[in-house]
Design a protein around this motif. Structure first.
Motif, mmCIF file in Angstrom:
data_model
loop_
_atom_site.group_PDB
_atom_site.id
_atom_site.type_symbol
_atom_site.label_atom_id
_atom_site.label_comp_id
_atom_site.label_asym_id
_atom_site.label_seq_id
_atom_site.Cartn_x
_atom_site.Cartn_y
_atom_site.Cartn_z
ATOM 1 N N ASP A 129 -62.051 119.818 48.099
ATOM 2 C CA ASP A 129 -63.048 119.093 48.908
ATOM 3 C C ASP A 129 -62.427 118.623 50.221
ATOM 4 O OD1 ASP A 129 -64.925 117.443 46.218
ATOM 5 O OD2 ASP A 129 -64.879 119.504 46.953
ATOM 6 N N ASP A 130 -61.204 118.108 50.147
ATOM 7 C CA ASP A 130 -60.539 117.617 51.356
ATOM 8 C C ASP A 130 -60.222 118.761 52.317
ATOM 9 O OD1 ASP A 130 -57.448 116.763 52.521
ATOM 10 O OD2 ASP A 130 -59.108 115.358 52.794
ATOM 11 N N LEU A 131 -59.743 119.902 51.783
ATOM 12 C CA LEU A 131 -59.462 121.059 52.628
ATOM 13 C C LEU A 131 -60.738 121.570 53.295
ATOM 14 C CD1 LEU A 131 -56.946 123.002 50.341
ATOM 15 C CD2 LEU A 131 -56.443 121.993 52.572
ATOM 16 N N ALA A 132 -61.847 121.565 52.543
ATOM 17 C CA ALA A 132 -63.120 122.019 53.106
ATOM 18 C C ALA A 132 -63.592 121.099 54.227
ATOM 19 C CB ALA A 132 -64.174 122.108 52.001
ATOM 20 N N ARG A 133 -63.441 119.809 54.035
ATOM 21 C CA ARG A 133 -63.900 118.855 55.045
ATOM 22 C C ARG A 133 -63.072 118.927 56.323
ATOM 23 N NH1 ARG A 133 -64.624 115.437 50.541
ATOM 24 N NH2 ARG A 133 -62.525 114.581 50.858
ATOM 25 N N THR A 134 -61.786 119.212 56.166
ATOM 26 C CA THR A 134 -60.916 119.234 57.343
ATOM 27 C C THR A 134 -60.770 120.627 57.947
ATOM 28 O OG1 THR A 134 -58.972 119.508 55.913
ATOM 29 C CG2 THR A 134 -59.598 117.261 56.534
ATOM 30 N N CYS A 135 -61.317 121.637 57.302
ATOM 31 C CA CYS A 135 -61.247 123.006 57.818
ATOM 32 C C CYS A 135 -62.058 123.093 59.106
ATOM 33 C CB CYS A 135 -61.803 123.984 56.775
ATOM 34 S SG CYS A 135 -61.699 125.706 57.266
ATOM 35 N N SER A 136 -61.471 123.687 60.150
ATOM 36 C CA SER A 136 -62.145 123.699 61.452
ATOM 37 C C SER A 136 -62.354 125.090 62.033
ATOM 38 C CB SER A 136 -61.346 122.860 62.453
ATOM 39 O OG SER A 136 -60.042 123.414 62.621
ATOM 40 N N PRO A 157 -72.595 123.993 48.508
ATOM 41 C CA PRO A 157 -72.859 123.016 49.581
ATOM 42 C C PRO A 157 -71.675 122.840 50.523
ATOM 43 C CG PRO A 157 -72.603 121.921 47.454
ATOM 44 C CD PRO A 157 -72.696 123.376 47.167
ATOM 45 N N LEU A 158 -70.448 122.946 50.003
ATOM 46 C CA LEU A 158 -69.274 122.840 50.870
ATOM 47 C C LEU A 158 -69.232 123.986 51.880
ATOM 48 C CD1 LEU A 158 -66.513 121.856 48.267
ATOM 49 C CD2 LEU A 158 -67.558 120.371 49.985
ATOM 50 N N ASP A 159 -69.508 125.199 51.382
ATOM 51 C CA ASP A 159 -69.461 126.357 52.272
ATOM 52 C C ASP A 159 -70.569 126.308 53.316
ATOM 53 O OD1 ASP A 159 -68.335 128.872 49.833
ATOM 54 O OD2 ASP A 159 -67.367 127.128 50.731
ATOM 55 N N VAL A 160 -71.778 125.936 52.890
ATOM 56 C CA VAL A 160 -72.894 125.851 53.839
ATOM 57 C C VAL A 160 -72.604 124.798 54.910
ATOM 58 C CG1 VAL A 160 -75.331 125.225 54.088
ATOM 59 C CG2 VAL A 160 -74.600 126.712 52.208
ATOM 60 N N GLU A 161 -72.021 123.676 54.504
ATOM 61 C CA GLU A 161 -71.693 122.622 55.464
ATOM 62 C C GLU A 161 -70.630 123.099 56.451
ATOM 63 O OE1 GLU A 161 -68.784 120.574 55.753
ATOM 64 O OE2 GLU A 161 -69.715 119.334 57.309
ATOM 65 N N MET A 162 -69.624 123.846 55.964
ATOM 66 C CA MET A 162 -68.596 124.373 56.865
ATOM 67 C C MET A 162 -69.191 125.359 57.860
ATOM 68 S SD MET A 162 -64.996 124.888 54.815
ATOM 69 C CE MET A 162 -65.696 125.724 53.409
ATOM 70 N N VAL A 167 -67.402 126.971 61.153
ATOM 71 C CA VAL A 167 -66.264 127.603 60.490
ATOM 72 C C VAL A 167 -66.647 129.036 60.112
ATOM 73 C CG1 VAL A 167 -64.741 127.546 58.480
ATOM 74 C CG2 VAL A 167 -65.392 125.406 59.612
ATOM 75 N N ALA A 168 -65.781 129.994 60.417
ATOM 76 C CA ALA A 168 -66.022 131.401 60.067
ATOM 77 C C ALA A 168 -65.564 131.636 58.625
ATOM 78 C CB ALA A 168 -65.276 132.318 61.020
ATOM 79 N N ILE A 169 -66.497 132.052 57.785
ATOM 80 C CA ILE A 169 -66.184 132.269 56.367
ATOM 81 C C ILE A 169 -66.308 133.750 56.042
ATOM 82 C CG2 ILE A 169 -66.918 131.838 53.996
ATOM 83 C CD1 ILE A 169 -67.714 129.063 54.764
ATOM 84 N N ARG A 170 -65.272 134.272 55.370
ATOM 85 C CA ARG A 170 -65.309 135.631 54.826
ATOM 86 C C ARG A 170 -65.018 135.546 53.337
ATOM 87 N NH1 ARG A 170 -61.356 139.308 58.310
ATOM 88 N NH2 ARG A 170 -59.949 137.570 57.836
#
Length: 326
Positions: A129-136, A157-162, A167-170
């Motif tokens: 959770d912390d890594l997701a919140r701070t991921c930029s 929800p974490l991924d959608v919020e990022m 944030v670019a997600i693959r």
């Protein structure tokens, strides 16, 4: 395999006339074509070498369809190539199975601050959770097998919020995920939100890489709840990113073509596929399974269509890529 002679214009004419006039002698065929007997004999030699003509019991020649001739001429070579492809895929899988051992050994050479062990499911979730919140910038993930619905509900929800933060997600999944409703729903949701989602037949390990500077790896690939390692060592991260890119470049867009990611064939279809992979022709498969050749041909055509393959060799390669045969 010896390179066969070219099929020139004369040989093509001889082949066509032999199909139309199967009982003609070579001399009669030469008269029909208005060419010398030696020319016809040479053309028949070439066609025989290619399997397009076969001696009849009466001593003449019988024309064989190009498909049957190709199966007989190329079948052994295609079977050998397919077996080599299967062996290569198996060897690659065994080598990739050492990834965890490599990372563990490599981490022992890193500074203690570059490797952090997190144990206990609650602690693991808090760290993620912390890594997701701070991921930029970016999140690259690899998910072999099928994830639990609880894990998917926690990740969505974490991924959608990022993604909403830019944030670019693959995300890499296995083809088998297409048969798992919860994973399919997750893939559709994050794809709609802007993520890139692809699937492939085989993945070496679960992995999450945040901003290319912190990787999360399971301590036990068979039990991801037991603990994870946070890896920040630049050399290890470089290897992990190259590993991810290797699979990403070879994977298929998750929603582009379902035929490539269909569930593996079962029952009679699988039996036919196994015999195809062993190099058996339709007639031999029909005899082995006690079916009609027409029924086998229909199943083979269906499998070729599902694999989007134009040849049995291509079908064999894609069968291995899809993980349909072990």
């Amino acid at each position: 395999m010896q390179e066969p002679d070219e099929i020139d214009a004369v040989a093509t004419r001889v082949y066509r006339e032999r199909v139309i006039h199967p009982t003609d002698s070579s001399a009669q065929l030469a008269a029909r074509l208005d060419v010398g007997l030696e020319t016809v004999n040479e053309a028949e030699r070439k066609l025989s070498a290619l399997g397009l003509l076969r001696r009849s019991p009466g001593g003449g020649w019988v024309a064989i369809s190009p498909e049957s001739a190709a199966d007989e001429l190329l079948g052994p070579a295609e079977q050998d190539i397919l077996q080599r492809r299967i062996a290569l895929a198996a060897t690659r899988a065994r080598l990739h199975a050492l990834t965890g051992d490599y990372l563990e050994a490599r981490s022992m050479r890193s500074a203690r601050s570059n490797i952090e062990i997190i144990e206990g499911i609650d602690h693991i979730r808090a760290v993620i959770d912390d890594l997701a919140r701070t991921c930029s910038q970016s999140l690259d993930t690899m998910h072999p097998g099928l994830q639990s619905e609880q894990a998917i509900r926690a990740a969505l929800p974490l991924d959608v919020e990022m993604l909403a933060r830019g944030v670019a997600i693959r995300t890499l999944l296995q083809h088998t995920a297409h048969s798992h409703p919860a994973t399919t729903y997750y893939a559709e949701k994050i794809t709609a939100a802007g993520a890139g989602v692809r699937s492939t037949g085989l993945l070496p390990s679960r992995m999450l890489i945040y901003d290319r500077n912190c990787a999360v790896l399971p301590l036990d690939p068979e039990n991801t709840r037991s603990g994870v390692a946070l890896v920040r060592d630049p050399a290890v991260l470089g290897f992990l990113m190259r590993l991810f890119e290797h699979y990403w470049e070879r994977a298929l867009p998750f929603a582009e073509d379902q035929r490539e990611a269909d569930p593996a064939p079962t029952g009679v279809e699988r039996e036919v596929l196994v015999l195809m992979a062993a190099g058996k022709k339709n007639e031999a498969i029909a005899h082995h399974l006690g079916m009609s050749v027409r029924s086998v041909s229909r199943i083979v055509s269906g499998l070729m269509e599902r694999l989007d393959a134009s040849s049995r060799f291509q079908a064999g390669v894609r069968t291995v890529q899809n993980g349909w045969l072990s």
